[in-house]
Each structure stands twice: as C-alpha cells, then as structure tokens.
Design an enzyme around this catalytic site. Structure first.
Site, PDB file in Angstrom:
ATOM      1  N   MET A   1       0.996  -1.197  -0.079  1.00 30.39           N
ATOM      2  CA  MET A   1      -0.177  -0.040   0.000  1.00 30.39           C
ATOM      3  C   MET A   1       0.911   1.173   0.117  1.00 30.39           C
ATOM      4  SD  MET A   1      -3.084  -1.216   2.832  1.00 30.39           S
ATOM      5  CE  MET A   1      -2.171  -2.341   3.743  1.00 30.39           C
TER       6      MET A   1
ATOM      7  N   CYS B   1      -2.313  -1.654 -10.259  1.00 27.97           N
ATOM      8  CA  CYS B   1      -2.413  -0.096  -9.817  1.00 27.97           C
ATOM      9  C   CYS B   1      -3.001   0.472 -10.941  1.00 27.97           C
ATOM     10  CB  CYS B   1      -1.281   0.565  -9.444  1.00 27.97           C
ATOM     11  SG  CYS B   1      -1.382   2.207  -9.070  1.00 27.97           S
TER      12      CYS B   1
ATOM     13  N   ASN C   1      -7.466 -11.280  -3.196  1.00 29.36           N
ATOM     14  CA  ASN C   1      -7.287  -9.618  -2.497  1.00 29.36           C
ATOM     15  C   ASN C   1      -8.515  -8.768  -2.782  1.00 29.36           C
ATOM     16  OD1 ASN C   1      -5.547  -6.874  -3.431  1.00 29.36           O
ATOM     17  ND2 ASN C   1      -6.059  -7.471  -1.186  1.00 29.36           N
TER      18      ASN C   1
ATOM     19  N   GLY D   1      -5.913  -5.968   3.057  1.00 26.17           N
ATOM     20  CA  GLY D   1      -5.341  -4.601   2.738  1.00 26.17           C
ATOM     21  C   GLY D   1      -5.767  -3.677   3.805  1.00 26.17           C
TER      22      GLY D   1
END
Length: 351
Positions: A13, A95, A206, A228
C-alpha cells in the site's frame, strides 16, 4: 530460510507499508507475508537504492513489489531486490492510478500479457527467489472471465507460479485509485475459477476482506488471502493469524505486549535521529475498539506531544487508563440502575 506458505499476507500500500509499518505488523504475526510499497524501476536504477530497499531483518518473509514495464530494467531491479535479501519479487499489474498509467505499467499491463510474460521471464532469468504477479480481474468494461484466464495462462507459461488476484476490475479512466478500490464490484468467484482452471498455480485473493472468518472461507477455494486496509486500520486483526492459519502454538500477543515491542523499536530509531511520528502513524489503530483508544491516537498523532520522544507513549497509555476507568464507571452505573439500586430522585426530594 524455511519460509511459511502465503496463506495470509498484507497488501503493498503506497505511503503506508514502509519498513516501519512492516516491523510493527511483524510484532503481531510471525508468519504473515509482508509486502513493500510499490517501488518503480526508475527509482531503483536512478535513485537512492538504500532508501528504497533497506529493511529490518525481523520483517522476513517480505516481498519487494516492483512497478515497471521494461523487461531489462525489471531484471536489474529484481536482482537488486534479491541482493538486498527480499524473499519474493512481485510485479504490479493492478494499480490503476493515472501517474502509473503514464509510466505504462500497473493495471494497464493487463492489456499486454505478452509483455508481462517477457518481464516475468527476464526477472526469473536473473533471480532465484520467486517472481509473482499481482493483478486485477479485468480493465475498464472488459469483464469476461476468459480475459483474466488468458492473462494468467500466458504469464504462467513464462514461469510465474503465484498470482495475487485483486478481485475487481480496474477502471483506467474516470475513477480515482480510492474509487477503484470501492466502486467496481468484487467478483471473488473469478479467483476461485482461476484456481480451478490452474490447480498447479498458487492463487491468492485480495479485495475487501475484513475478518479472519472471511479469510477462512476464502481458503476453502484459494491458496491464500491478502488483507489490505483492514490490516492497516485495524492491525490487531493479525494477532490470531499464526494460531488460526499456521498452527503456531505460541500465545497470542496482547495489545500491550505489541505496544511494548513497538516502544523498544521506536526508542532505537529515535536514538538514530528518526522522527517518532513516522513510526507511531502506522500503529494508531492498535487499540481500535478499546476504551480510551481515541485519546491514545490523539497523543501519538500530535506533533507537539511527539516532541517528548518515547515519553509520549506514557501519556498515550494514561489516556487508555482514563478511558477504561470511565467505561467501568459508566458500566457500573448502568448495572446499578438496571438492578434498581439507583435512588429515586422524587423520594429523596420528599425526604
């Protein structure tokens, strides 16, 4: 090193999972896999390598996540990661930020599986540690399972054996990174189907996982679960991971024991000239849900109080004690009232 399985991990992160954060998380779980923030190949090949790659030995098992799309640059960066001691090199194909897209990497790489395969092969040719890929299930309005199935199949042919599946599409235009974590619907079944289609691969899931009960449910279908933001905002969720998912017989650490370890680490870092707030910012959620937690957070996020150095922790603990006492007094008052022990005001007045 005899590494644990990737049954549970904490996601990379940006601006959060730096070395200080990972050392703190390691105090909560010995076996959970930890991931760095994404580091671009440009930052490594043309910047301060030590600043990006230095980490504490306690962090193992720890993976380096790379951002890039040039096979040879990624190979050089991966080699650096291996030389610095990382246990895994992970390629970011998930991303969706515009800045990352301008660099032609991240989620937009899902449209170029052949290039990703070349990148994976180039890295695998120069390192002995595993090379893994973290990706989405689709991009923009491409939502068919066949798209992600073909992507994984192509990369697997290049020798990648582990895929971390963020079970949402990435919307490359029109949504911010935050919106991309919330608006595209979760499709966990896509990750489950990938495991069915490629039983020989290690598939991790995830996205949106908040509890260990949810982790247990996912592990019925896939090999691992990556937590996360829940692990960051509510880090004590990691405390029971070792016993529940790795069969570790060691007692679960109390929050107080974790804080003691954090103080010891912070004292050593402050003695080296590091800013205390760079450490405490990652631990503000340690007492989440505990009476006095708000005061504890307030102290450890206040730059003026942090100037006191490690002594700030004593003030923070005083806030916890005050909160616990207030909660106890409030509970006693409620119990007395419910039991009918509270004097009737009107009778006192007439007396």
């Amino acid at each position: 090193m005899n590494l644990p399985a990737r049954r549970v991990s904490v996601a990379p992160m940006m601006d959060w999972t730096d070395s200080n954060c990972r050392v703190f998380h390691r105090q909560l779980s010995r076996h959970t896999w930890l991931y760095t923030e994404m580091v671009t190949t440009g930052a490594l090949l043309h910047g301060d390598v030590a600043r990006h790659l230095d980490f504490d030995a306690i962090e193992h098992p720890v993976a380096l996540q790379l951002g890039g799309s040039e096979p040879q640059d990624l190979a050089r960066a991966a080699k650096l990661g291996e030389q610095w001691g990382y246990d895994e090199i992970n390629l970011n194909c998930g991303c969706p930020s515009e800045r990352v897209q301008r660099g032609a990497f991240g989620a937009c790489l899902m449209a170029e599986p052949e290039l990703v395969a070349d990148c994976v092969k180039a890295m695998r040719d120069v390192v002995q540690v595993p090379v893994t890929v973290k990706h989405r299930i689709g991009i923009d309005d491409v939502e068919s399972f066949s798209f992600v199935e073909d992507f994984v199949g192509k990369i697997a042919e290049a020798g990648c054996g582990t895929f971390i599946v963020h079970a949402r599409n990435a919307i490359l235009k029109g949504l911010s990174p935050k919106e991309n974590r919330e608006i595209p619907p979760l499709k966990y079944d896509y990750a489950y189907r990938l495991k069915q289609a490629f039983p020989q691969l290690e598939i991790l899931i995830n996205g949106g996982v908040k509890t260990l009960d949810e982790v247990a449910l996912h592990l019925q279908h896939v090999d691992g679960v990556m937590l996360g933001r829940e692990a960051y905002h509510n880090p004590y969720v990691l405390a029971e991971v070792d016993a529940r998912f790795y069969g570790d017989a060691a007692p679960v650490k109390s929050r107080e024991a974790v804080e003691d370890a954090l103080i010891e680490y912070a004292a050593a870092q402050v003695a080296k000239g590091h800013y205390l707030g760079a450490i405490t910012r990652h631990a503000l959620g340690l007492y989440r849900g505990v009476p006095g937690a708000r005061g504890w957070r307030r102290v450890l996020s206040d730059p003026k109080r942090l100037k006191a150095g490690i002594g700030a922790f004593e003030e923070a603990r005083a806030q916890l004690r005050a909160g616990a006492l207030a909660e106890r007094d409030s509970r006693d008052a409620r119990e007395a009232r419910d039991a009918g022990n509270t004097p009737d005001v009107s009778s006192l007045m007439s007396a």
